[in-house]
Design a protein around this motif. Structure first.
Motif, PDB file in Angstrom:
ATOM      1  N   ILE A 171      50.817  -6.744  66.115  1.00 45.86           N
ATOM      2  CA  ILE A 171      49.864  -6.604  67.221  1.00 45.86           C
ATOM      3  C   ILE A 171      48.783  -7.674  67.100  1.00 45.86           C
ATOM      4  N   ALA A 172      48.253  -8.114  68.260  1.00 48.78           N
ATOM      5  CA  ALA A 172      47.249  -9.181  68.282  1.00 48.78           C
ATOM      6  C   ALA A 172      45.953  -8.713  67.624  1.00 48.78           C
ATOM      7  N   ARG A 173      45.369  -9.597  66.837  1.00 49.02           N
ATOM      8  CA  ARG A 173      44.035  -9.344  66.276  1.00 49.02           C
ATOM      9  C   ARG A 173      43.042 -10.178  67.073  1.00 49.02           C
ATOM     10  N   GLY A 174      41.884  -9.642  67.330  1.00 41.28           N
ATOM     11  CA  GLY A 174      40.891 -10.421  68.059  1.00 41.28           C
ATOM     12  C   GLY A 174      39.694  -9.571  68.403  1.00 41.28           C
ATOM     13  N   VAL A 175      38.834 -10.120  69.221  1.00 41.95           N
ATOM     14  CA  VAL A 175      37.628  -9.407  69.630  1.00 41.95           C
ATOM     15  C   VAL A 175      38.049  -8.270  70.561  1.00 41.95           C
ATOM     16  N   LEU A 189      36.635 -12.854  64.423  1.00 41.56           N
ATOM     17  CA  LEU A 189      36.248 -13.900  65.373  1.00 41.56           C
ATOM     18  C   LEU A 189      37.010 -15.189  65.060  1.00 41.56           C
ATOM     19  N   GLY A 190      37.109 -15.505  63.777  1.00 40.75           N
ATOM     20  CA  GLY A 190      37.847 -16.705  63.362  1.00 40.75           C
ATOM     21  C   GLY A 190      39.295 -16.630  63.813  1.00 40.75           C
ATOM     22  N   ARG A 191      39.925 -15.470  63.588  1.00 37.92           N
ATOM     23  CA  ARG A 191      41.323 -15.299  63.984  1.00 37.92           C
ATOM     24  C   ARG A 191      41.498 -15.356  65.485  1.00 37.92           C
ATOM     25  N   SER A 192      40.501 -14.842  66.202  1.00 37.04           N
ATOM     26  CA  SER A 192      40.600 -14.830  67.672  1.00 37.04           C
ATOM     27  C   SER A 192      40.514 -16.245  68.222  1.00 37.04           C
ATOM     28  N   ILE A 193      39.884 -17.153  67.472  1.00 36.63           N
ATOM     29  CA  ILE A 193      39.817 -18.556  67.919  1.00 36.63           C
ATOM     30  C   ILE A 193      41.119 -19.263  67.566  1.00 36.63           C
TER      31      ILE A 193
END
Lengths: 202, 202
Positions: A171-175, A189-193
């Motif tokens: 599953i996607a990680r992100g904000v 936040l780093g992963r979402s970028i």
């Protein structure tokens, strides 16, 4: 705490065994039941006993079920090429409530946790590996909580599934939707970028 | 919320009727019971049913009891000249836990609340007035929460008890032990000054 009645003391002691229920809350619950019609208490007790005595675990995905094979596994409309691996029954309910997933599930029954003495053999991993060759699964979605134990479990599974000839996704990680950048932790936040997606994509 | 099983849905619906228990908490409780030995669930259900079916209210003080007359009313060591009037069974338990009170109780079963449609006739006031002449009570301690409804109830009771030839007292109001003056509300602090006691008095 002293109770004026052995009967209420017995009920409070049993209620206080529930998670998140202390003796004060247990007393409040018991007194609530005493105020309501007795039918309420009898219905509650019956529903609990019936659930505990009659519930089954799906022989295929280990989800809870009223039948040997659960309603998801036996539903002909579900996409049999997709298999979502989760640690807990609660995760199945959470994902089902999004109405965004139409595949099948596999419930591990926990995560690998050396501290709690839970190893791979305590989880439904063997049955996952046995299930795959007989199935039409083309993609396995790992939907395990991103904790230390969850990541360990995910890593173990990807190694075990290396030769299974299935695509493994997670599953996607992100904000979170509605979340504020400012208050999001650095790793998320780093992963979402790094894993940014096209703006139009939903 | 969709559930994978009608049995768990039934249990969740019953559990969610309890005060302070939402559907998420109810699900957590139900899943907890499913993880534990089934004996746990059966014991909980039995304790609740037994309590609801067999509990009595003391014919004298309306406290909950296993017998027709509760263990406090029938205790020969209690001071029969003191009668503490409380609104709820929980108050009896709270006062008993202080181990500072050795008299009898009378549970009103609520407070006068016109908004909720609770009048004096809905409370155990009549039985209090009937009980007094037959008793050895010399002092009535009103221990009712100092809310609007509680004060109304107290006022009503003092008027009804005017001719009863008993001393009427109430629990002390003041700054709680361990409380900071600075954060105490003005009315409480004001009352604690007006009703100041000798320093050595405990």
């Amino acid at each position: 705490m002293n109770f004026p009645s052995k009967l209420i003391e017995g009920a409070v002691e049993e209620l206080a065994k529930l998670p998140g229920v202390g003796r004060k809350t247990a007393l409040r619950l018991a007194l609530h039941l005493l105020k309501e019609e007795s039918e309420e208490t009898f219905q509650l007790a019956e529903a609990l006993v019936k659930m505990r005595a009659e519930i089954k675990h799906c022989q295929q995905c280990h989800n809870i079920s009223d039948t040997d094979i659960c309603s998801i596994c036996s539903n002909p409309l579900r996409d049999r090429s997709l298999l979502c691996v989760v640690s807990d029954i609660r995760d199945v309910i959470a994902i089902e409530n999004t109405a965004q997933y139409k595949g099948l599930y596999h419930v591990l029954g926990g995560v690998i946790s050396p501290i709690e003495g839970i190893g791979p053999s305590d989880l439904h991993i063997e049955s996952l590996l046995e299930r795959l060759p007989k199935s039409e699964v083309k993609e396995i979605v790992l939907a395990i909580s991103p904790t230390m134990e969850g990541d360990t479990t995910g890593f173990y599974l990807t190694r075990k599934l290396r030769d299974a000839n299935v695509r493994i996704t997670t599953i996607a990680r992100g904000v979170p939707v509605g979340g504020e950048l400012e208050y999001t932790d650095e790793i998320t936040l780093g992963r979402s970028i790094v894993e940014r997606t096209n703006y139009g994509k939903v």
